[in-house]
Design a protein around this motif. Structure first.
Motif, mmCIF file in Angstrom:
data_model
loop_
_atom_site.group_PDB
_atom_site.id
_atom_site.type_symbol
_atom_site.label_atom_id
_atom_site.label_comp_id
_atom_site.label_asym_id
_atom_site.label_seq_id
_atom_site.Cartn_x
_atom_site.Cartn_y
_atom_site.Cartn_z
ATOM 1 N N MET A 69 0.811 -1.215 0.000
ATOM 2 C CA MET A 69 0.000 0.000 0.000
ATOM 3 C C MET A 69 0.850 1.273 0.000
ATOM 4 O O MET A 69 0.316 2.385 -0.065
ATOM 5 C CB MET A 69 -0.925 0.033 1.232
ATOM 6 C CG MET A 69 -1.996 -1.048 1.255
ATOM 7 S SD MET A 69 -3.089 -1.006 -0.189
ATOM 8 C CE MET A 69 -2.494 -2.460 -1.054
ATOM 9 N N GLU A 70 2.150 1.139 0.100
ATOM 10 C CA GLU A 70 3.013 2.310 0.200
ATOM 11 C C GLU A 70 3.123 3.067 -1.123
ATOM 12 O O GLU A 70 3.094 2.477 -2.195
ATOM 13 C CB GLU A 70 4.427 1.885 0.626
ATOM 14 C CG GLU A 70 4.523 1.367 2.044
ATOM 15 C CD GLU A 70 5.965 0.991 2.404
ATOM 16 O OE1 GLU A 70 6.871 1.303 1.607
ATOM 17 O OE2 GLU A 70 6.169 0.386 3.474
ATOM 18 N N PHE A 71 3.248 4.389 -1.015
ATOM 19 C CA PHE A 71 3.655 5.234 -2.128
ATOM 20 C C PHE A 71 4.920 5.971 -1.707
ATOM 21 O O PHE A 71 5.153 6.209 -0.509
ATOM 22 C CB PHE A 71 2.568 6.251 -2.495
ATOM 23 C CG PHE A 71 1.315 5.642 -3.063
ATOM 24 C CD1 PHE A 71 1.384 4.715 -4.087
ATOM 25 C CD2 PHE A 71 0.069 6.007 -2.580
ATOM 26 C CE1 PHE A 71 0.226 4.148 -4.624
ATOM 27 C CE2 PHE A 71 -1.093 5.452 -3.102
ATOM 28 C CZ PHE A 71 -1.013 4.511 -4.129
ATOM 29 N N SER A 72 5.718 6.367 -2.667
ATOM 30 C CA SER A 72 6.940 7.113 -2.368
ATOM 31 C C SER A 72 6.607 8.570 -2.074
ATOM 32 O O SER A 72 5.483 9.043 -2.341
ATOM 33 C CB SER A 72 7.903 7.036 -3.548
ATOM 34 O OG SER A 72 7.366 7.763 -4.653
ATOM 35 N N LEU A 73 7.558 9.316 -1.573
ATOM 36 C CA LEU A 73 7.364 10.741 -1.313
ATOM 37 C C LEU A 73 6.956 11.465 -2.583
ATOM 38 O O LEU A 73 6.006 12.271 -2.573
ATOM 39 C CB LEU A 73 8.656 11.351 -0.745
ATOM 40 C CG LEU A 73 8.648 12.871 -0.561
ATOM 41 C CD1 LEU A 73 7.543 13.313 0.387
ATOM 42 C CD2 LEU A 73 10.014 13.339 -0.067
ATOM 43 N N ASP A 74 7.634 11.186 -3.676
ATOM 44 C CA ASP A 74 7.296 11.857 -4.940
ATOM 45 C C ASP A 74 5.880 11.502 -5.390
ATOM 46 O O ASP A 74 5.162 12.363 -5.932
ATOM 47 C CB ASP A 74 8.304 11.476 -6.024
ATOM 48 C CG ASP A 74 9.651 12.161 -5.830
ATOM 49 O OD1 ASP A 74 9.701 13.154 -5.076
ATOM 50 O OD2 ASP A 74 10.651 11.691 -6.415
ATOM 51 N N GLN A 75 5.490 10.260 -5.180
ATOM 52 C CA GLN A 75 4.135 9.853 -5.570
ATOM 53 C C GLN A 75 3.085 10.552 -4.707
ATOM 54 O O GLN A 75 2.043 10.988 -5.212
ATOM 55 C CB GLN A 75 4.012 8.335 -5.483
ATOM 56 C CG GLN A 75 4.789 7.608 -6.569
ATOM 57 C CD GLN A 75 4.841 6.110 -6.351
ATOM 58 O OE1 GLN A 75 4.818 5.620 -5.214
ATOM 59 N NE2 GLN A 75 4.908 5.355 -7.446
ATOM 60 N N TRP A 76 3.343 10.670 -3.410
ATOM 61 C CA TRP A 76 2.418 11.386 -2.532
ATOM 62 C C TRP A 76 2.324 12.862 -2.940
ATOM 63 O O TRP A 76 1.250 13.458 -2.921
ATOM 64 C CB TRP A 76 2.837 11.275 -1.067
ATOM 65 C CG TRP A 76 2.439 9.992 -0.390
ATOM 66 C CD1 TRP A 76 3.253 9.076 0.201
ATOM 67 C CD2 TRP A 76 1.099 9.499 -0.221
ATOM 68 N NE1 TRP A 76 2.528 8.034 0.728
ATOM 69 C CE2 TRP A 76 1.201 8.269 0.483
ATOM 70 C CE3 TRP A 76 -0.159 9.953 -0.600
ATOM 71 C CZ2 TRP A 76 0.075 7.504 0.816
ATOM 72 C CZ3 TRP A 76 -1.276 9.193 -0.264
ATOM 73 C CH2 TRP A 76 -1.157 7.990 0.432
ATOM 74 N N LYS A 77 3.448 13.445 -3.289
ATOM 75 C CA LYS A 77 3.430 14.834 -3.740
ATOM 76 C C LYS A 77 2.604 14.979 -5.014
ATOM 77 O O LYS A 77 1.879 15.972 -5.199
ATOM 78 C CB LYS A 77 4.857 15.325 -3.976
ATOM 79 C CG LYS A 77 5.640 15.597 -2.702
ATOM 80 C CD LYS A 77 7.026 16.143 -3.027
ATOM 81 C CE LYS A 77 7.772 16.522 -1.754
ATOM 82 N NZ LYS A 77 9.139 17.054 -2.053
ATOM 83 N N GLU A 78 2.699 13.990 -5.877
ATOM 84 C CA GLU A 78 1.921 13.994 -7.116
ATOM 85 C C GLU A 78 0.427 13.916 -6.812
ATOM 86 O O GLU A 78 -0.385 14.623 -7.414
ATOM 87 C CB GLU A 78 2.369 12.803 -7.966
ATOM 88 C CG GLU A 78 1.701 12.684 -9.317
ATOM 89 C CD GLU A 78 2.153 11.440 -10.069
ATOM 90 O OE1 GLU A 78 1.299 10.824 -10.750
ATOM 91 O OE2 GLU A 78 3.335 11.079 -9.955
ATOM 92 N N ILE A 79 0.053 13.056 -5.859
ATOM 93 C CA ILE A 79 -1.354 12.936 -5.457
ATOM 94 C C ILE A 79 -1.838 14.247 -4.838
ATOM 95 O O ILE A 79 -2.931 14.737 -5.144
ATOM 96 C CB ILE A 79 -1.534 11.762 -4.471
ATOM 97 C CG1 ILE A 79 -1.245 10.425 -5.176
ATOM 98 C CG2 ILE A 79 -2.948 11.762 -3.892
ATOM 99 C CD1 ILE A 79 -1.165 9.236 -4.231
ATOM 100 N N LYS A 80 -1.010 14.837 -3.971
ATOM 101 C CA LYS A 80 -1.369 16.107 -3.332
ATOM 102 C C LYS A 80 -1.576 17.197 -4.383
ATOM 103 O O LYS A 80 -2.548 17.976 -4.323
ATOM 104 C CB LYS A 80 -0.259 16.506 -2.358
ATOM 105 C CG LYS A 80 -0.245 17.959 -1.887
ATOM 106 C CD LYS A 80 -1.404 18.296 -0.981
ATOM 107 C CE LYS A 80 -1.171 19.566 -0.176
ATOM 108 N NZ LYS A 80 -0.848 20.775 -0.963
ATOM 109 N N ALA A 81 -0.683 17.281 -5.362
ATOM 110 C CA ALA A 81 -0.812 18.289 -6.415
ATOM 111 C C ALA A 81 -2.099 18.081 -7.212
ATOM 112 O O ALA A 81 -2.772 19.056 -7.595
ATOM 113 C CB ALA A 81 0.406 18.231 -7.334
#
Length: 334
Positions: A69-81
């Motif tokens: 279920m993990e996402f990377s920091l960059d992936q989380w930033k992408e979701i947030k954006a």
């Protein structure tokens, strides 16, 4: 206005593309926020953690599931954006200090603490250090446990709100605990909301009516999907219906109706209210009794229906045909 949170949790099943699809779908429902869960398996779990629901055949352990279920920091930033682009507040519940560190880099406005973490003062300490508001879900907490947690947060001057919640998937009506909304509000004198696992639209509507100012619920594309929270979730169609209902309630509560003045209804009252009439041919000198009476629209063509008692026992001063309106000038003055 009610703050409405659609929780995705693990409904994305570890797929980044699915996570983005949920962002787009939730944005169309009118929710204020979309909430994920940020799991860093090695920081929060171990091979000894059991499954709550043994739903997965591809994950040998619960820890392996969290890893997937993990996402990377960059992936989380992408979701947030993506959330920013579509007008949704990005939220995610952390389950470790490492997850808080990650979410601070992503950039969150507030933190939601899940039911199992309410007494995790290590995690709460780390969140308190961010100086950001906390929403606490009370699903597995007794009032004494909540007291301890609230005292902990107060000492750190953390802004907090509490959600009534029952940790059961799905919850049945006997477990909703809607009575706790007012009790929690009275006990803690703070914003109280409702975290729902019933998979029913009506539950959150009831909670809002009883004073919940924050609503959180799981949502999925379809109730036949894979995942541990599916049976506790609303579909996107249900979510949209719920949001519209809640917005209507918000408007209603902002516009209380007063019943001491009905001037706005004068035109309608003239149409719908009725005048006294008679239900048979009556001769001059007839003494009126209740069985002679009927009421007919519109108001104002005869004595008002609510005044019928004043003419009982009175004598007619003329002949009247069946279905005629009955007026004061038809009655002998005695």
């Amino acid at each position: 206005m009610t703050f409405i949170i659609a929780e995705i949790a693990q409904a994305h099943n570890g797929s980044l593309g699915m996570a983005h699809a949920y962002v787009d779908a939730v944005a169309k429902t009118g929710c204020d926020a979309i909430k994920f869960q940020t799991h860093i398996a090695e920081a929060e779990s171990s091979i000894h953690e059991p499954f709550r629901v043994q739903f997965s055949t591809q994950d040998s352990t619960r820890m392996a599931y969290w890893k997937r279920m993990e996402f990377s920091l960059d992936q989380w930033k992408e979701i947030k954006a993506h959330c920013d682009d579509v007008g949704l507040e990005f939220m995610s519940s952390p389950f470790s200090n490492a997850a808080v560190d990650l979410l601070e880099e992503v950039g969150v406005k507030r933190y939601k603490v899940g039911s199992g973490e309410v007494s995790n003062f290590v995690l709460l300490e780390r969140i308190a250090q961010t100086k950001k508001p906390i929403i606490i879900s009370s699903g597995m907490s007794s009032l004494s446990e909540l007291d301890a947690t609230i005292d902990f947060l107060k000492k750190r001057k953390v802004q907090y709100s509490i959600l009534q919640c029952t940790t059961a998937y799905p919850t049945i009506p006997e477990q909703y605990g809607l009575n706790m909304i007012s009790e929690l509000k009275h006990r803690y004198e703070t914003t109280i909301g409702f975290s729902d696992h019933s998979s029913e639209v009506a539950t959150c509507i009831a909670a809002r009516t009883l004073g919940a100012e924050i609503l959180e619920f799981h949502t999925v594309f379809d109730k036949e999907m894979f995942g541990p929270d599916v049976t506790s979730s609303l579909t996107m169609k249900q979510t949209k219906e719920l949001v519209q209902s809640i917005r209507n309630l918000d408007i209603a509560f902002q516009h209380p109706v007063k019943k001491d003045n009905t001037e706005n209804f004068d035109h309608l009252k003239a149409i719908f209210e009725k005048s006294l009439a008679i239900n048979k041919d009556l001769k001059k000198g007839h003494i009126i009794n209740f069985s002679d009476l009927e009421t007919k629209k519109p108001k104002g063509y005869g004595i008002s229906a609510n005044q019928y008692e004043t003419i009982l026992g009175k004598r007619l001063n003329k002949d009247l045909d069946k279905w005629s309106f009955l007026n004061e000038n038809d009655i002998t003055k005695e």
